[in-house]
Scaffold this motif. Structure first.
Motif, PDB file in Angstrom:
ATOM      1  N   PRO A 113      -3.734 -40.837 -19.314  1.00 28.37           N
ATOM      2  CA  PRO A 113      -3.978 -41.852 -18.282  1.00 28.37           C
ATOM      3  C   PRO A 113      -3.626 -41.323 -16.901  1.00 28.37           C
ATOM      4  N   ASP A 114      -4.295 -41.854 -15.890  1.00 28.92           N
ATOM      5  CA  ASP A 114      -4.121 -41.348 -14.524  1.00 28.92           C
ATOM      6  C   ASP A 114      -2.665 -41.329 -14.092  1.00 28.92           C
ATOM      7  N   TYR A 115      -1.876 -42.322 -14.506  1.00 30.72           N
ATOM      8  CA  TYR A 115      -0.500 -42.384 -14.010  1.00 30.72           C
ATOM      9  C   TYR A 115       0.381 -41.272 -14.583  1.00 30.72           C
ATOM     10  N   LEU A 116      -0.132 -40.548 -15.590  1.00 34.71           N
ATOM     11  CA  LEU A 116       0.569 -39.395 -16.142  1.00 34.71           C
ATOM     12  C   LEU A 116      -0.237 -38.101 -15.994  1.00 34.71           C
ATOM     13  N   ASP A 117      -1.341 -38.161 -15.266  1.00 34.16           N
ATOM     14  CA  ASP A 117      -2.275 -37.034 -15.135  1.00 34.16           C
ATOM     15  C   ASP A 117      -2.158 -36.439 -13.741  1.00 34.16           C
ATOM     16  N   THR A 118      -1.853 -35.145 -13.665  1.00 38.75           N
ATOM     17  CA  THR A 118      -1.693 -34.501 -12.350  1.00 38.75           C
ATOM     18  C   THR A 118      -3.026 -34.172 -11.694  1.00 38.75           C
ATOM     19  N   ASP A 119      -4.130 -34.219 -12.463  1.00 36.59           N
ATOM     20  CA  ASP A 119      -5.471 -33.983 -11.914  1.00 36.59           C
ATOM     21  C   ASP A 119      -6.374 -35.105 -12.423  1.00 36.59           C
ATOM     22  N   ASP A 120      -6.406 -36.200 -11.688  1.00 37.08           N
ATOM     23  CA  ASP A 120      -7.032 -37.426 -12.192  1.00 37.08           C
ATOM     24  C   ASP A 120      -8.525 -37.299 -12.433  1.00 37.08           C
ATOM     25  N   ASP A 121      -9.225 -36.552 -11.575  1.00 36.81           N
ATOM     26  CA  ASP A 121     -10.682 -36.472 -11.736  1.00 36.81           C
ATOM     27  C   ASP A 121     -11.122 -35.231 -12.507  1.00 36.81           C
TER      28      ASP A 121
END
Length: 306
Positions: free
Chosen positions: A202-210
């Motif tokens: 999930p984005d809140y745990l992802d350092t590269d969201d896209d």
């Protein structure tokens, strides 16, 4: 509303009381108490014109807020001539702040009963709970499930996730990265957290969201202000660069955003072995302090950039 039941014995003039002089009186007080000065705990009942109070000789509210490493403060103090436990009844109960927080008592203070306990103890307990207010309950930020919130630090910035407003260290706040659309209607953002690149993180745990190969925190192409959400290189898309895999310009970040950590203190008092001329009570739960100016605070977390 908490009710305290006492057995009172009133003599007729100076004669010895008999069974006909014994009756039950119930005092109704709220489950909370107030504080003022250096230092008085007090609670009142306006409908019955009564008050209970504890005046401390050498204790301040700052002392009570000094929790240890376990976020706990505990203290037991004797009652008597120094720390005074007092019950009063009045003909007309003045405003609380006039009654306990003024050096000069109000002129219309009509005291009917004024009794001080010559013995007993008061136990004071303070529990501090801290939270990052990021929309995720602390218990759900125990990622390894071992019951220890302090060893879960996704971005290794020295602040555990339950106190970290930006869990993945990408300079986009966790509460911003959660799915606020509530697509499944359960009001729980963690059952369908936003995952822009569909990589399972999930984005809140992802350092590269896209998933464009550039760290989210390094996608500040317009404003290098530690906030990737306001950098939009393609205005036609209306999407910030860190969520647009067609934009992969890199501006290397040099710091993390500071964090605001919310602090909530729960202060309780319990009185034991009260001894008053007409009241005997082994244990009295005095209640919980109701004063948001004291019990609510914040501190700044300083994440270590890496």
């Amino acid at each position: 509303m908490r009710k305290f039941l006492y057995i009172l014995c009133f003599g007729f003039l100076l004669t010895t009381c008999d069974d006909g002089n014994i009756f039950e009186v119930t005092f109704d007080f709220e489950d909370t108490f107030s504080q003022c000065g250096t230092l008085v705990f007090y609670k009142t009942n306006g409908s019955t014109s009564e008050s209970l109070s504890i005046k401390f000789a050498a204790l301040t509210i700052e002392d009570i807020l000094e929790v240890g490493e376990d976020n706990l403060y505990e203290n037991t103090l004797p009652l008597g001539s120094t720390n005074v436990f007092n019950y009063r009844s009045y003909t007309n109960l003045p405003a609380d702040n006039l009654l306990f927080c003024n050096d000069i008592p109000p002129s219309n203070l009509g005291i009917i009963t004024d009794e001080v306990s010559l013995s007993g103890q008061v136990y004071i307990r303070t529990v501090l709970v801290e939270d990052d207010n990021d929309g995720i309950p602390s218990e759900q930020e125990d990622l390894n499930g071992n019951g220890n919130y302090d060893d879960d630090d996704t971005d290794s910035d020295g602040i555990p996730n339950y106190l970290d407003a930006d869990d993945d260290g990408d300079n986009v706040l966790t509460k911003t990265e959660l799915d606020t659309l509530n697509a499944d209607g359960d009001d729980d953002p963690l059952t369908n957290p936003k995952d822009t690149d569909g990589d399972g993180t999930p984005d809140y745990l992802d350092t590269d969201d896209d998933g464009d190969g550039v760290l989210t925190r390094d996608e500040e192409n317009s404003n290098a202000n530690l906030n990737p959400t306001d950098d939009i290189s393609d205005p036609d898309s209306g999407v910030a660069d860190y969520l647009n895999d067609q934009v992969s310009t890199t501006v290397v970040a040099t710091a993390f955003r500071t964090h605001t950590i919310r602090m909530t203190y729960t202060i309780t008092a319990t009185v034991t072995n009260i001894s008053l001329p007409s009241i005997t009570q082994q244990t009295l739960d005095f209640g919980t302090l109701d004063d948001s100016d004291v019990t609510s605070d914040t501190r700044t977390g300083m994440p270590v950039f890496n």
